[in-house]
Write an enzyme that holds these catalytic residues in place. Structure first.
Site, PDB file in Angstrom:
ATOM      1  N   LYS A 111       1.657 -17.266  77.425  1.00 12.89           N
ATOM      2  CA  LYS A 111       1.118 -16.558  76.253  1.00 12.89           C
ATOM      3  C   LYS A 111       1.796 -17.084  74.988  1.00 12.89           C
ATOM      4  O   LYS A 111       3.001 -17.384  74.999  1.00 12.89           O
ATOM      5  CB  LYS A 111       1.382 -15.057  76.443  1.00 12.89           C
ATOM      6  CG  LYS A 111       0.737 -14.136  75.417  1.00 12.89           C
ATOM      7  CD  LYS A 111       0.999 -12.666  75.801  1.00 12.89           C
ATOM      8  CE  LYS A 111       0.412 -11.672  74.821  1.00 12.89           C
ATOM      9  NZ  LYS A 111       0.606 -10.268  75.239  1.00 12.89           N
ATOM     10  N   SER A 151      -3.565  -7.517  75.559  1.00 15.18           N
ATOM     11  CA  SER A 151      -3.523  -8.596  74.605  1.00 15.18           C
ATOM     12  C   SER A 151      -3.287  -9.963  75.239  1.00 15.18           C
ATOM     13  O   SER A 151      -3.418 -10.984  74.575  1.00 15.18           O
ATOM     14  CB  SER A 151      -2.399  -8.330  73.594  1.00 15.18           C
ATOM     15  OG  SER A 151      -1.145  -8.274  74.256  1.00 15.18           O
ATOM     16  N   SER A 171      -0.911  -4.483  78.411  1.00 15.71           N
ATOM     17  CA  SER A 171      -1.490  -5.778  78.011  1.00 15.71           C
ATOM     18  C   SER A 171      -1.539  -6.870  79.071  1.00 15.71           C
ATOM     19  O   SER A 171      -2.124  -7.917  78.839  1.00 15.71           O
ATOM     20  CB  SER A 171      -0.740  -6.332  76.813  1.00 15.71           C
ATOM     21  OG  SER A 171      -1.367  -5.924  75.644  1.00 15.71           O
TER      22      SER A 171
END
Ligand code: GLN
Length: 459
Positions: free
Chosen positions: A53, A128, A152
């Protein structure tokens, strides 16, 4: 795709990299692709392509956290987890997209555009950590790193039909991760199967003196000791979550999971929690997370790193940089956080939220003293269409069924989402939470479900 499909295969990372570039037009899951060099060390992930990420600092490689204000931020060091992945031979081939500063559950707020769900490109992958989830679900990498502050990792895992693990708070170092909210943030990850989930945790977990919230929990052999023997394990079912789910098909899929566990000799029991506290979990999370985010991100001024705008003096420069550098959703969350922090509101908003957080944690941890795992559907719905506007609702389906996974962030407990079937061709997940640092039991229940659902699909 499994880790062993790529392990010790020189060409695996190159092939994954090509597929990743090709997938970009459909998925838009990547902010920065990283071409593999062909060299890697021996270890548990030798040659295995991994996506990380883009809130994870990578030395010499753009790290944006999905925000315009960090669009030219190049860290001078690797996050501890990046060092650990590389030490075990992993090949990081992508910095994956995310909601700006990890604020979101749909992956629609990244400065670099929305990410698409590989099961249906018109739908969100969840957020996310949606870029990482999309890459695993599309079969491009066998594992990817995300972060979980309020679901997330687990929400995108549910929407994308893969495994998403949020370990106990403090088990994985967060050194070098651009934070959302320090008291809730955890590094999490995605895989396609439980065995790989065990291996990833072995690589990532462990004390790190650079992270002051890092625990000194002993090293565990999650993979070697993985068992699907769950005889006598006590499973609590979150009745309030089931009651709040309107879609009967999701409740039915969950019943199948419960039947598997019962057949395997687990002791299953329904549990009801205090409704007011359950309904308060999301607002409490939102208040605390956004207040902490305001504190962390006062330093995002465009100076010395990030995108600096023009201005007459310091005040003008940072005002312009922050006004242009953050998206609408992020500014909204900063406003909420700033409101909670303001002296005249602090006691009745932030301090109150912290007190209720303690009550919610105590309530769940107390119930878990006499149980092994806590189960519920991960979400009440399949991945929503990209076109649908994300809204904060006040009904129980939203507060309890859609957001119960914040409870593990409020309490620190480990939790994971794994696939339990499909509705309208889209995946839905089941969520398994366990006692603090008892990832082993969480994985064994997951393994039991995995073995029998494979059988169910074959029959
Ligand atoms: N649903 C949560 C939110 O929108 C997820 C955030 C997170 O875990 N980073 O705040």
């Amino acid at each position: 795709m499994k880790i062993t499909d790529c392990l010790n295969r020189k060409e695996a990372a190159f092939r994954a990299y090509e597929k990743l570039l090709e997938s970009q037009k459909d998925l838009n899951a990547v902010i920065t692709p990283i071409a593999p060099s062909g060299s890697f060390s021996d270890g548990k992930l030798s040659g295995v392509p991994i996506a990380v990420k883009d809130n994870v600092s990578t030395k010499g490689i753009l790290t944006t956290a999905g925000s315009a204000i960090l669009q030219n931020n190049i860290p001078v060091f690797d996050a501890t987890i990046v060092e650990r992945l590389k030490r075990e031979g992993a090949v990081i081939i992508a910095k994956s997209s995310l909601d700006e500063l990890s604020m979101g559950s749909r992956n629609l707020t990244s400065f670099f555009g929305e990410v698409h769900n590989p099961h249906d490109l018109s739908r969100v992958p969840g957020g996310s950590s949606g870029g990482s989830a999309a890459l695993v679900a599309a079969g491009i990498v066998p594992a990817a790193i995300g972060s979980d502050t309020g679901d997330s990792v687990r929400k995108p895992a549910s929407y994308c039909g893969i495994i998403g693990v949020k370990p106990t708070y403090g088990l994985i170092s967060r050194y070098g991760i651009i934070p959302y909210a320090a008291s809730l943030d955890t590094v999490g990850y995605f895989t396609t199967n439980v065995k790989d989930a065990c291996r990833m945790l072995e690589v990532l977990a462990g004390h790190d003196e650079k992270d002051m919230t890092s625990s000194d929990h002993r090293k565990e052999n999650y993979e070697e000791e993985l068992t699907s023997d769950i005889r006598g394990k006590k499973v609590l079912i979150m009745k309030d979550v089931l009651d709040a789910i309107k879609d009967e098909r999701i409740r039915r899929l969950f019943d199948n999971v419960i039947n598997i566990l019962k057949k395997r000799g687990a002791l299953v029991e329904e549990v009801c929690f205090d409704k007011d506290l359950l309904c308060a979990a999301f607002p409490v999370y939102y208040t605390i997370a956004n207040a902490e985010a305001v504190i962390h991100h006062v330093n995002l001024t465009g100076i010395p790193s990030g995108k600096k705008e023009e201005g007459e003096d310091y005040e003008e420069i940072i005002t312009a940089s922050r006004t242009k550098g953050f998206g609408h959703n992020t500014k909204k969350r900063f406003m909420i956080g700033a409101y909670a922090l303001q002296e005249e509101n602090r006691e009745k908003v932030l301090v109150k939220a912290r007190k209720i957080r303690k009550q919610i944690s105590d309530m769940v941890l107390k119930k878990m003293e006499s149980a092994d795992v806590l189960l519920a559907p991960s979400a009440p719905k399949i991945a929503p269409p990209i076109k649908e506007k994300a809204r904060i609702e006040t009904d129980e389906e939203f507060l309890i069924a859609d957001n119960h996974m914040v409870i593990e962030n409020l309490s620190g407990m480990p939790g994971m989402s794994m696939p339990m079937g499909k509705v309208e061709g889209m995946p839905v997940g089941v969520h398994i939470a366990a006692k603090l640092f008892d990832e082993k039991t969480m994985f064994s229940v997951a393994k039991a479900i995995e073995e029998d659902s494979v059988k169910m699909f074959c029959e």
